[in-house]
Design an enzyme around this catalytic site. Structure first.
Site, PDB file in Angstrom:
ATOM      1  CB  SER A  90      -0.946   0.013   1.193  1.00 51.74           C
ATOM      2  OG  SER A  90      -2.063  -0.785   0.903  1.00 51.74           O
ATOM      3  CE  LYS A 123      -3.699   0.306  -1.446  1.00 52.09           C
ATOM      4  NZ  LYS A 123      -4.455  -0.285  -0.331  1.00 52.09           N
ATOM      5  CE1 TYR A 179      -4.771  -1.536  -4.642  1.00 55.84           C
ATOM      6  CE2 TYR A 179      -5.127  -3.901  -4.625  1.00 55.84           C
ATOM      7  CZ  TYR A 179      -4.952  -2.719  -3.946  1.00 55.84           C
ATOM      8  OH  TYR A 179      -4.947  -2.717  -2.573  1.00 55.84           O
ATOM      9  CE1 TYR A 188      -3.282  -0.634   5.194  1.00 56.53           C
ATOM     10  CE2 TYR A 188      -1.601  -0.851   6.889  1.00 56.53           C
ATOM     11  CZ  TYR A 188      -2.017  -1.020   5.579  1.00 56.53           C
ATOM     12  OH  TYR A 188      -1.179  -1.566   4.667  1.00 56.53           O
ATOM     13  CB  VAL A 217       0.190  -5.759   4.279  1.00 56.85           C
ATOM     14  CG1 VAL A 217      -1.089  -5.140   4.825  1.00 56.85           C
ATOM     15  CG2 VAL A 217       0.065  -6.100   2.808  1.00 56.85           C
TER      16      VAL A 217
HETATM   17  N1  GLU Z   1      -2.196  -5.432  -2.217  1.00 57.41           N
HETATM   18  C1  GLU Z   1      -2.658  -5.427  -0.868  1.00 57.41           C
HETATM   19  C2  GLU Z   1      -4.133  -5.733  -0.808  1.00 57.41           C
HETATM   20  O1  GLU Z   1      -4.834  -5.300  -1.638  1.00 57.41           O
HETATM   21  C3  GLU Z   1      -2.343  -4.105  -0.252  1.00 57.41           C
HETATM   22  C4  GLU Z   1      -2.645  -4.106   1.199  1.00 57.41           C
HETATM   23  C5  GLU Z   1      -1.887  -3.093   1.978  1.00 57.41           C
HETATM   24  O2  GLU Z   1      -0.670  -2.988   1.917  1.00 57.41           O
HETATM   25  O3  GLU Z   1      -2.582  -2.357   2.687  1.00 57.41           O
HETATM   26  O4  GLU Z   1      -4.611  -6.406   0.048  1.00 57.41           O
END
Ligand code: GLU
Length: 310
Positions: free
Chosen positions: A70, A73, A195, A246, A264
């Site tokens: 993430s 992002k 993604y 988060y 994560v």
């Molecule tokens: N590719 C992971 C998912 O979609 C990203 C999760 C993360 O790092 O928050 O679950």
């Protein structure tokens, strides 16, 4: 920004941070809901700091690649905002969600408009818009990371991407739900593929500190060109502070006092506006998905230096 007096010994600060990370040994768990991530060494730790003046410092495994997940992002959001014609904020909000990053519940109540760009639902919308704007959302993120870090080898790890796709039922459900509300411009399959490719980029603390530095430089890239107006860098930093960790963004702000984005894979990029970008990494996660070691290291770093946005 608050400053300490006297010359800055970044390397000493990083060692202080690493000592705090080491004290968390044995806490947390490596993510295994994406099976390819489960092989990470729970005791690995690295941290890098890239100053606005071009200095680079690191400790521990700071040059070892890990799955950015993430953390990507933050970069996909930034790249969408560089396109004048983007209308991103019509399709995604800017409020903390207070829910797990992959929750479906809120999306149902809020008619397919994700709360913010950093929960999975919102990130899928961002990837969708970046796909429309560039023709290859993950490629755009990868190329930006390569350019800012100067690391031409930085790339998607196809094993992780395949593992994500194979176990991606929740993300697929989110994407279909968003599409059912007319909030995706591209086919669900394309959005999910890009993604996963974006999340599965492998990069090091060094690479990510350098790539995140444009936010410390109020929108200026490594080569001195302007990526975005300072006002957009400010907005991204604001969303990072409120939504980047988060449903523990409040706790992260309380402990660290900086805008930051976690993933994560165990990485966290944090921004000291006007001074530096830092990236800390340790694969063991707490219950909400933030790296135990990286949060402890950033907490110790800002406590020892006195630097925060407050
Ligand atoms: N590719 C992971 C998912 O979609 C990203 C999760 C993360 O790092 O928050 O679950």
């Amino acid at each position: 920004m608050q400053m300490t007096s006297g010359p800055t010994d970044y390397q000493e600060l990083l060692h202080t941070a690493m000592a705090a990370a080491e004290r968390t040994a044995g806490q947390g768990r490596v993510a295994d809901y994406i099976p390819a991530l489960a092989t990470a060494d729970p005791n690995a730790f690295g941290m890098a700091l890239a100053t606005v003046d071009g200095d680079l410092h690191g400790v521990g495994d700071w040059e070892q690649s890990f799955s950015v997940q993430s953390v990507s992002k933050l970069f996909s959001l930034a790249l969408v905002l560089t396109h004048r014609e983007h209308q991103l904020w019509r399709g995604v909000g800017r409020e903390p969600s207070g829910n797990p990053f992959n929750s479906l519940v809120q999306l149902e109540k809020e008619n397919g408009i994700p709360r913010n760009p950093f929960i999975n639902a919102g990130a899928l919308v961002v990837t969708d818009r970046l796909q429309s704007l560039t023709g290859d959302a993950a490629g755009a993120v990868r190329d930006f990371l390569r350019q800012e870090s100067g690391n031409p080898l930085l790339d998607t790890d196809p094993v992780v991407a395949a593992s994500e796709a194979e176990h991606g039922h929740r993300n697929a459900a989110l994407a279909h739900f968003i599409a059912s509300h007319g909030n995706l411009e591209n086919p669900v399959e394309t959005v999910l593929d890009r993604y996963y490719a974006q999340c599965s980029i492998a990069a090091s603390c060094r690479d990510l500190a350098l790539a995140g530095r444009f936010l410390a430089r109020h929108g200026l890239r490594a080569d001195g060109s302007r990526l975005m107006p300072g006002s957009d860098a400010k907005r991204i930093n604001a969303v990072l502070l409120t939504c980047g960790a988060y449903d523990a963004a409040g706790e992260f702000a309380f402990r660290v006092g900086l805008p930051g984005k976690s993933g994560v894979g165990g990485g966290i990029v944090a921004i000291l506006p006007g001074r530096a970008a830092v990236c800390a990494w340790g694969p063991s996660l707490d219950k909400v998905g933030n790296s135990v070691a990286a949060v402890a290291a950033l907490d110790a770093f800002t406590t020892a230096s006195g630097w925060s946005v407050f």
